[in-house]
Design a protein around this motif. Sequence first.
Motif: not given
Length: 573
Positions: A62-68, A246-247, A409-421
């Motif tokens: 939710y946070a990654r897509v909304s920014g909130s 995603a950017a 990815v064609l639009e920002p904030r449209t690819f979500l994945t667990s990168g760090g851990i």
Amino acid sequence: MPSGAKLVVEAIRREGVKAIFGIPGLSNMPIYDELIEYLREEEIKHILMKHEQGAAHAADGYARVSGSPGVCTATSGPGALNLVTGLATAYWDNSPVVAITGQVPRASMGRKSFQEADVVGVMQHIAKYVVEIREATEIPLWIKNAFYIALTGKPGPVVVDIPRDLLSTNVDSVEWPEKPVVKGYKVFKSVINPNDVMRAVKILLEAEKPIILVGAGVFWSNASDEVLKLSELLVCPIVSTLLGKAAIPHDYPLYLGVMGYYGRAEANMAFLESDVVLVVGARLSDRTLPSFNDLVSSDKKLIVVNIDPTDVMKLPVKVDVKIYGDAKEVLKMLIDAVLGLGRKVGRVEWVSRVKELKNYYSRYYYRDDGYGLKPWKVLKTIRDVLPRDAIVTTGVGQHQMIAMNFWEVLEPRTFLTSGGIGTMGFGLPAAIGAKVARPDKVVVDIDGDGSFLMTMNNLATTIDYNIPVIVVIFDNRSLGLVRQVQQLFFKGRIVGVDFGSSPDYVKLAESFGALGFDVSDYNDLRKAFKVALSEGVTSVIRVPIMRDEYALPTLPPGGSLKEVIVCVQGKNC
């Protein structure tokens, strides 16, 4: 007189919260009791997840897509502890999540009471901030503080642990804070020296082969337009980290893809051949740069833009220009400085070389021997039937590395994945959170069988709450990435990774009330997607993948970018 629980719910409403992902239990039950009126008035939604890990991942999505900030809640003891993996995932990826946990009454703490756990002790190293409330009157301030801390500077998860007796305590006088007050908390501020900006610009203009490395900081600061503008002005190719993917729209002609351990070979080679690297919002983790010898042994100049000075201080290499600030703000200053100097660059030879690298390595990527479905072609087929702004999540494993390199990815904030851990099971609950944040968007979880099975119980949530997502399972009946490493680097000694014939994913989907599809060719896949998109109900699409399909390129463990492996003898060499 309002109770402590009432203060919690009213405080999050005042912060603009529209959805909570969680599971009730004894210690957070008073919060749920006060939540009822808000649910009836449809001011806040509650989504009952099937495991607290899923609640944290959903809040993260939710946070990654909304920014909130995304919000999750759990009861004390095992409930709170089940949030750990999800919160660690958010912490490593700098996602603003607020977790509100119930705790045993104060009089019972420290006595190994029923469902007691030291939440502060457990979570202090996997969250940005953890606080245990001591008085009910503190609740309004600490809820406000939690949202402030989660979003400011480098974002991250915040945990607010509240003893049950405080939730049931009535408060005589309530003070609603106008602003946060957190003693000792200092926000990373943009301290941008114009001289540093000018030095960076001059280095970039004088370079023959510059490159921009984009990290998650560009994503979180919404600086995609700025980094593309700077790239255009400098005629400068872009590579990214996994989260930075995603950017950047992948149809931008100077974007080469993700670099690093499983990154695209042309991105790795362009990084190695460059003479100047502008790093924006990336910490140069071991997945992006497995060996710092690749920098130490070169004469390239390094310019780093980061909101967090400690990320730069930890680098074991010389940084020629350090700029501490928000990526969007710094990029705007770099753009203005370039325009102000009025110098134009061509870089025909460098752009030609980059295109040469792309063309050379493409011959290894896009092969189809007619033997089974090819992962890259599966992703291309899916991309062709989805709208440009469809949101994609992934689990973790072989399918994730394949999506990293071959999902466009064609639009920002449209690819979500667990990168760090690298959390297996992230895909489905993150997709739920993304869909709740943006119900108007198509949301697809591209998952592997091993990763999907870890949180697949949340299919029930998608049906119960009418949260239609599409799940694509790359089914090779194996923990594919572990198997690949065993095959390539452990002398083919395969152990503990292969599954049997269970489960039947179509029947599994149908048992939850979802649609199930078993495809055997690319046309089947297109048809399945068209049905899934038209029916508006959660759908599970099983795509059989051969066990000997590898996620390539890759590197040897701890290897240099120079040692990139693009093919395996007998497969695609």
